[in-house]
Design a protein around this motif. Structure first.
Motif, PDB file in Angstrom:
ATOM      1  N   MET A  26      17.524   8.430  18.194  1.00 28.81           N
ATOM      2  CA  MET A  26      17.638   8.330  16.742  1.00 28.81           C
ATOM      3  C   MET A  26      18.402   9.502  16.132  1.00 28.81           C
ATOM      4  O   MET A  26      18.725   9.477  14.937  1.00 28.81           O
ATOM      5  CB  MET A  26      16.233   8.269  16.120  1.00 28.81           C
ATOM      6  CG  MET A  26      15.432   7.045  16.512  1.00 28.81           C
ATOM      7  SD  MET A  26      16.186   5.499  15.957  1.00 28.81           S
ATOM      8  CE  MET A  26      16.090   5.679  14.180  1.00 28.81           C
ATOM      9  N   GLY A  27      18.657  10.537  16.921  1.00 30.28           N
ATOM     10  CA  GLY A  27      19.342  11.711  16.399  1.00 30.28           C
ATOM     11  C   GLY A  27      18.430  12.672  15.678  1.00 30.28           C
ATOM     12  O   GLY A  27      18.893  13.510  14.890  1.00 30.28           O
ATOM     13  N   TYR A  28      17.099  12.606  15.929  1.00 27.34           N
ATOM     14  CA  TYR A  28      16.132  13.500  15.306  1.00 27.34           C
ATOM     15  C   TYR A  28      15.820  14.645  16.265  1.00 27.34           C
ATOM     16  O   TYR A  28      16.123  14.598  17.462  1.00 27.34           O
ATOM     17  CB  TYR A  28      14.830  12.769  14.959  1.00 27.34           C
ATOM     18  CG  TYR A  28      14.992  11.579  14.044  1.00 27.34           C
ATOM     19  CD1 TYR A  28      16.123  11.410  13.253  1.00 27.34           C
ATOM     20  CD2 TYR A  28      13.976  10.620  13.966  1.00 27.34           C
ATOM     21  CE1 TYR A  28      16.244  10.304  12.414  1.00 27.34           C
ATOM     22  CE2 TYR A  28      14.091   9.524  13.128  1.00 27.34           C
ATOM     23  CZ  TYR A  28      15.234   9.368  12.362  1.00 27.34           C
ATOM     24  OH  TYR A  28      15.347   8.277  11.543  1.00 27.34           O
ATOM     25  N   ASP A  29      15.185  15.663  15.734  1.00 24.80           N
ATOM     26  CA  ASP A  29      14.752  16.779  16.575  1.00 24.80           C
ATOM     27  C   ASP A  29      13.599  16.337  17.478  1.00 24.80           C
ATOM     28  O   ASP A  29      12.755  15.528  17.068  1.00 24.80           O
ATOM     29  CB  ASP A  29      14.294  17.956  15.714  1.00 24.80           C
ATOM     30  CG  ASP A  29      15.451  18.594  14.949  1.00 24.80           C
ATOM     31  OD1 ASP A  29      16.600  18.460  15.416  1.00 24.80           O
ATOM     32  OD2 ASP A  29      15.196  19.202  13.892  1.00 24.80           O
ATOM     33  N   ARG A  30      13.574  16.911  18.652  1.00 25.12           N
ATOM     34  CA  ARG A  30      12.449  16.641  19.556  1.00 25.12           C
ATOM     35  C   ARG A  30      11.183  17.324  19.046  1.00 25.12           C
ATOM     36  O   ARG A  30      11.229  18.168  18.173  1.00 25.12           O
ATOM     37  CB  ARG A  30      12.772  17.141  20.961  1.00 25.12           C
ATOM     38  CG  ARG A  30      13.838  16.342  21.693  1.00 25.12           C
ATOM     39  CD  ARG A  30      13.958  16.810  23.131  1.00 25.12           C
ATOM     40  NE  ARG A  30      14.741  15.888  23.949  1.00 25.12           N
ATOM     41  CZ  ARG A  30      14.715  15.859  25.268  1.00 25.12           C
ATOM     42  NH1 ARG A  30      13.933  16.699  25.925  1.00 25.12           N
ATOM     43  NH2 ARG A  30      15.452  14.992  25.939  1.00 25.12           N
ATOM     44  N   GLY A  31      10.060  16.941  19.658  1.00 25.27           N
ATOM     45  CA  GLY A  31       8.813  17.632  19.361  1.00 25.27           C
ATOM     46  C   GLY A  31       7.921  16.961  18.352  1.00 25.27           C
ATOM     47  O   GLY A  31       6.959  17.579  17.878  1.00 25.27           O
ATOM     48  N   LEU A  32       8.196  15.703  18.029  1.00 22.48           N
ATOM     49  CA  LEU A  32       7.267  14.991  17.148  1.00 22.48           C
ATOM     50  C   LEU A  32       5.891  14.905  17.827  1.00 22.48           C
ATOM     51  O   LEU A  32       4.854  15.055  17.188  1.00 22.48           O
ATOM     52  CB  LEU A  32       7.806  13.597  16.841  1.00 22.48           C
ATOM     53  CG  LEU A  32       6.925  12.705  15.958  1.00 22.48           C
ATOM     54  CD1 LEU A  32       6.675  13.367  14.601  1.00 22.48           C
ATOM     55  CD2 LEU A  32       7.542  11.326  15.784  1.00 22.48           C
ATOM     56  N   ILE A  33       5.890  14.649  19.123  1.00 25.35           N
ATOM     57  CA  ILE A  33       4.689  14.793  19.961  1.00 25.35           C
ATOM     58  C   ILE A  33       4.981  15.942  20.913  1.00 25.35           C
ATOM     59  O   ILE A  33       6.006  15.937  21.605  1.00 25.35           O
ATOM     60  CB  ILE A  33       4.373  13.504  20.737  1.00 25.35           C
ATOM     61  CG1 ILE A  33       4.143  12.337  19.769  1.00 25.35           C
ATOM     62  CG2 ILE A  33       3.134  13.692  21.611  1.00 25.35           C
ATOM     63  CD1 ILE A  33       3.932  11.004  20.471  1.00 25.35           C
ATOM     64  N   ARG A  34       4.116  16.905  20.965  1.00 26.03           N
ATOM     65  CA  ARG A  34       4.391  18.098  21.764  1.00 26.03           C
ATOM     66  C   ARG A  34       3.082  18.818  22.094  1.00 26.03           C
ATOM     67  O   ARG A  34       2.018  18.468  21.567  1.00 26.03           O
ATOM     68  CB  ARG A  34       5.310  19.059  21.009  1.00 26.03           C
ATOM     69  CG  ARG A  34       4.719  19.627  19.726  1.00 26.03           C
ATOM     70  CD  ARG A  34       5.737  20.468  18.978  1.00 26.03           C
ATOM     71  NE  ARG A  34       5.172  21.102  17.780  1.00 26.03           N
ATOM     72  CZ  ARG A  34       5.108  20.543  16.596  1.00 26.03           C
ATOM     73  NH1 ARG A  34       5.571  19.302  16.425  1.00 26.03           N
ATOM     74  NH2 ARG A  34       4.578  21.206  15.564  1.00 26.03           N
ATOM     75  N   TYR A  35       3.179  19.826  22.967  1.00 26.94           N
ATOM     76  CA  TYR A  35       2.048  20.721  23.190  1.00 26.94           C
ATOM     77  C   TYR A  35       1.974  21.670  21.987  1.00 26.94           C
ATOM     78  O   TYR A  35       2.900  22.451  21.738  1.00 26.94           O
ATOM     79  CB  TYR A  35       2.233  21.528  24.481  1.00 26.94           C
ATOM     80  CG  TYR A  35       1.896  20.764  25.733  1.00 26.94           C
ATOM     81  CD1 TYR A  35       0.576  20.519  26.082  1.00 26.94           C
ATOM     82  CD2 TYR A  35       2.901  20.287  26.567  1.00 26.94           C
ATOM     83  CE1 TYR A  35       0.264  19.815  27.238  1.00 26.94           C
ATOM     84  CE2 TYR A  35       2.598  19.589  27.729  1.00 26.94           C
ATOM     85  CZ  TYR A  35       1.282  19.362  28.055  1.00 26.94           C
ATOM     86  OH  TYR A  35       0.971  18.664  29.195  1.00 26.94           O
ATOM     87  N   ALA A  36       0.894  21.609  21.261  1.00 30.18           N
ATOM     88  CA  ALA A  36       0.724  22.458  20.085  1.00 30.18           C
ATOM     89  C   ALA A  36      -0.756  22.644  19.810  1.00 30.18           C
ATOM     90  O   ALA A  36      -1.590  21.808  20.180  1.00 30.18           O
ATOM     91  CB  ALA A  36       1.421  21.846  18.864  1.00 30.18           C
ATOM     92  N   SER A  37      -1.088  23.741  19.177  1.00 28.40           N
ATOM     93  CA  SER A  37      -2.474  23.989  18.785  1.00 28.40           C
ATOM     94  C   SER A  37      -2.705  23.453  17.381  1.00 28.40           C
ATOM     95  O   SER A  37      -1.763  23.234  16.606  1.00 28.40           O
ATOM     96  CB  SER A  37      -2.773  25.492  18.834  1.00 28.40           C
ATOM     97  OG  SER A  37      -2.023  26.181  17.839  1.00 28.40           O
ATOM     98  N   GLN A  38      -3.962  23.265  17.044  1.00 26.70           N
ATOM     99  CA  GLN A  38      -4.294  22.808  15.699  1.00 26.70           C
ATOM    100  C   GLN A  38      -3.864  23.836  14.657  1.00 26.70           C
ATOM    101  O   GLN A  38      -3.465  23.481  13.547  1.00 26.70           O
ATOM    102  CB  GLN A  38      -5.805  22.561  15.601  1.00 26.70           C
ATOM    103  CG  GLN A  38      -6.293  21.385  16.413  1.00 26.70           C
ATOM    104  CD  GLN A  38      -5.641  20.081  15.998  1.00 26.70           C
ATOM    105  OE1 GLN A  38      -5.581  19.753  14.816  1.00 26.70           O
ATOM    106  NE2 GLN A  38      -5.132  19.335  16.975  1.00 26.70           N
ATOM    107  N   ARG A  39      -3.894  25.111  15.019  1.00 24.36           N
ATOM    108  CA  ARG A  39      -3.455  26.149  14.083  1.00 24.36           C
ATOM    109  C   ARG A  39      -1.958  26.037  13.812  1.00 24.36           C
ATOM    110  O   ARG A  39      -1.507  26.187  12.673  1.00 24.36           O
ATOM    111  CB  ARG A  39      -3.794  27.524  14.644  1.00 24.36           C
ATOM    112  CG  ARG A  39      -3.676  28.656  13.623  1.00 24.36           C
ATOM    113  CD  ARG A  39      -4.040  29.982  14.254  1.00 24.36           C
ATOM    114  NE  ARG A  39      -5.363  29.962  14.836  1.00 24.36           N
ATOM    115  CZ  ARG A  39      -6.496  30.145  14.158  1.00 24.36           C
ATOM    116  NH1 ARG A  39      -6.437  30.328  12.840  1.00 24.36           N
ATOM    117  NH2 ARG A  39      -7.659  30.122  14.762  1.00 24.36           N
ATOM    118  N   GLN A  40      -1.185  25.752  14.887  1.00 25.72           N
ATOM    119  CA  GLN A  40       0.255  25.589  14.695  1.00 25.72           C
ATOM    120  C   GLN A  40       0.566  24.373  13.834  1.00 25.72           C
ATOM    121  O   GLN A  40       1.441  24.421  12.966  1.00 25.72           O
ATOM    122  CB  GLN A  40       0.946  25.458  16.052  1.00 25.72           C
ATOM    123  CG  GLN A  40       1.045  26.749  16.842  1.00 25.72           C
ATOM    124  CD  GLN A  40       1.698  26.531  18.197  1.00 25.72           C
ATOM    125  OE1 GLN A  40       1.210  25.743  19.016  1.00 25.72           O
ATOM    126  NE2 GLN A  40       2.797  27.223  18.429  1.00 25.72           N
TER     127      GLN A  40
END
Length: 464
Positions: free
Chosen positions: A305-319
Motif C-alpha cells: 500500500m506504500g505505508y510505513d511498516r510497524g502497524l503491528i509490531r513488537y511494542a510495549s503498552q507504554r510505547q
C-alpha cells in the motif's frame, strides 16, 4: 469498596467460520521474523537430531544412561549424587523463562518451544502436500476421492516418518542410539525400548499433527501465567490502534486521511496467517504465542500500500501510549541478577564438584568389645569414582580421640567404578561421652585432596 481492574470484553469468534469445520488453516507468508524462525528452528532441529549421533572417547557424547545411573555430556559424567546440579539447571531454566517473558512476552513459544517448532514443520509438510490455505480449505470440504486420499496419505506418511525419527531420537538420548536402531531394524529390541519409541512417535504425531494450537490454547499453562509476569514495558506483539483505526477498505491511490480511515485496510491477513487463529487487533490475548506471523503479513501489506511498516509490531503498552521505552526496570534487573548469579554458581559447582562420592550405612549390631578392650562398630561403605579415569583414594575416620579405622590405606578405583567395603571402627571407652557419638568418614583423592567427600554416622557404645 475495592477498586476493580478494568477489563475489555472481546467477543468470541468462530476461528473456522470462513474455513472448513476441521479448524484453522494458516496462510503461507514471508518476512523477516519467518526467516528468523526458520534459521533458529533449523539450528535447533540440527542440534536435536545430530547431537545424539556424536561420539566422545568411544561412547555416545550425550547420553542419560539410566540403567547405569550416569549422565554423559561430552567429557563430563554426572551421577545421582550430582542431583543438586541438575536442580540448579532446572531453576536457571525457570528464571530464564521468567526473564524472557518480562522482556518480550511469549517469544519462547513462538521461536523455541518444541510444540511450536514441530507444529510449524508439520504445517510446512501440509502445505507441500495439500497446497496453501484456500486449497486446503477446499480439500477439507470436498467429498472423499482418489485425489483427496492420495494427498492425505502423503501428508500423514510424512508426518509419521517425522514423528518416528523424533521418537527414536528422543529415546536415543536415554538408550545408546546405534544399538537401538540396529535392534529395531532386526526386530530384536526389548519391549521397553520399543514401547517408548512408539509412545513418543504417537505423542509427536498427535500433538503436532492433530492437536496443534489446542495444546497452546488449552493444555499449556504458560499462556495463563504470562499475564501476571509482563508489565507495561514488556515488548509484546501489538496492534497500533492509534495509527490503524478506523479500519476500512480503500484504493491504493487514495489517501486514507481523506476518507477518515487509519492505515489498517481490514484485509484479515494477520488473522489468516495466525497459527492459533486470533485477531491481534483485539489486543494481547493468552492465545497469542508470539510467533510474529501477523507482523510479517501486515508489513507485506503496508509495503504493497506504500505505508510505513510497524502497524503491528513488537511494542510495549507504554510505547503505544506515547511514552518512552524502559528496558532497565526493577523486575527486569532483578531477574537478570538472579539469573547471572545462578549461572555463575552452576559453572562454579560443575568445575569444583568432588569427583568421589561416599555413602555410609551402619550395621544393625550396636557395638562389641575387641581383644584389647576397645569398643568396635561395623559399617558398610560405598565409594564411587566419578572421574572417567582411575584414581587413588585415601579413606579415614575422625571425630573421637583414639579412633581407629580398619580399612586399606589407599584404594584404587577405575573410572566410574563403585566399590563396597565392610570396615570396622574402634575407639577406647573413655573417649565416649554418651551412648551415641558422631564420627565422620572422609574419602579424598590422593592427587587432588580438594576432591573429597565426607559423611557423618553414629558410633554407639555402652551407657555409663
Amino acid at each position: 469498596m475495592s477498586e476493580r481492574i478494568p477489563a475489555t470484553n472481546i467477543p468470541v469468534k468462530d476461528r473456522g467460520s470462513d474455513a472448513a469445520p476441521s479448524g484453522i488453516f494458516p496462510r503461507s507468508f514471508k518476512g523477516f521474523y519467518r526467516n528468523l524462525r526458520i534459521a533458529g528452528g533449523t539450528l535447533l532441529f540440527g542440534l536435536y537430531f545430530a547431537t545424539v549421533w556424536l561420539t566422545w572417547e568411544g561412547r555416545q557424547a550425550v547420553l542419560w544412561d539410566i540403567s547405569n545411573r550416569q549422565f554423559h555430556i561430552f567429557g563430563a559424567t554426572f551421577w545421582p549424587q550430582d542431583l543438586t546440579l541438575l536442580t540448579a539447571g532446572l531453576v536457571i531454566c525457570a528464571f530464564g523463562l521468567f526473564f524472557i517473558t518480562v522482556l518480550a512476552g511469549r517469544i519462547w513459544c513462538g521461536y523455541s518451544c518444541p510444540q511450536s517448532m514441530w507444529t510449524w514443520l508439520f504445517l510446512w509438510v501440509e502445505r507441500m502436500t495439500e497446497g496453501d490455505r484456500n486449497q486446503r480449505m477446499r480439500l477439507a470440504q470436498a467429498p472423499w476421492s482418489l485425489n483427496k486420499v492420495l494427498k492425505r496419505s502423503q501428508k500423514h506418511t510424512l508426518w509419521l516418518l517425522i514423528s518416528l525419527l523424533t521418537g527414536l531420537t528422543f529415546v536415543g538420548y536415554f538408550t545408546p542410539i546405534r544399538p537401538l536402531v540396529a535392534d529395531l531394524l532386526t526386530f530384536s529390541s526389548g519391549a521397553s525400548a520399543a514401547f517408548w519409541v512408539f509412545f513418543f512417535t504417537a505423542a509427536t504425531y498427535i500433538n503436532a499433527g492433530w492437536l496443534r494450537e489446542k495444546v497452546c490454547l488449552h493444555m499449556c499453562p504458560y499462556g495463563r501465567f504470562q499475564s501476571v509476569m509482563i508489565d507495561d514495558d514488556s515488548l509484546v506483539i501489538s496492534y497500533d490502534a492509534n495509527r490503524g483505526d478506523p479500519r476500512g477498505h480503500r484504493k491504493r491511490t487514495v489517501s486514507p486521511a481523506s476518507q477518515g480511515l487509519g492505515d489498517c485496510i481490514d484485509c484479515y491477513q494477520c488473522v489468516q496467517v495466525c497459527p492459533t487463529g486470533i485477531d491481534i487487533r483485539d489486543g494481547l490475548q493468552i492465545d497469542c504465542i508470539g510467533c510474529a506471523a501477523c507482523i510479517d503479513a501486515c508489513d507485506s501489506i503496508m509495503d504493497r500500500m506504500g505505508y510505513d511498516r510497524g502497524l503491528i509490531r513488537y511494542a510495549s503498552q507504554r510505547q503505544l501510549s506515547g511514552g518512552p521505552m524502559r528496558l532497565f526496570r526493577p523486575r527486569m534487573v532483578g531477574y537478570a541478577a538472579v539469573l547471572v548469579t545462578m549461572i555463575g554458581a552452576l559453572v562454579w559447582g560443575v568445575a569444583n564438584r568432588p569427583m568421589v562420592a561416599l555413602e555410609v550405612a551402619k550395621d544393625r549390631s550396636l557395638f562389641r568389645y575387641n581383644d584389647v578392650g576397645q569398643i568396635e562398630n561395623s559399617y558398610r561403605l560405598k565409594l564411587l569414582n566419578k572421574a572417567p579415569e582411575a584414581r587413588q583414594f585415601e579413606l579415614s575416620a575422625i571425630g573421637l580421640d583414639g579412633l581407629t579405622l580398619e580399612a586399606p590405606e589407599t584404594l584404587t578405583l577405575d573410572g566410574g567404578e563403585t566399590r563396597e567395603l565392610a570396615v570396622v571402627v574402634s575407639a577406647p571407652p573413655e573417649s565416649l561421652d554418651d551412648v551415641s557419638s558422631d564420627v565422620h568418614f572422609v574419602v579424598a583423592d590422593l592427587d587432588n585432596p580438594d576432591h573429597r567427600d565426607e559423611r557423618r554416622s553414629a558410633f554407639t557404645g555402652p551407657a555409663f
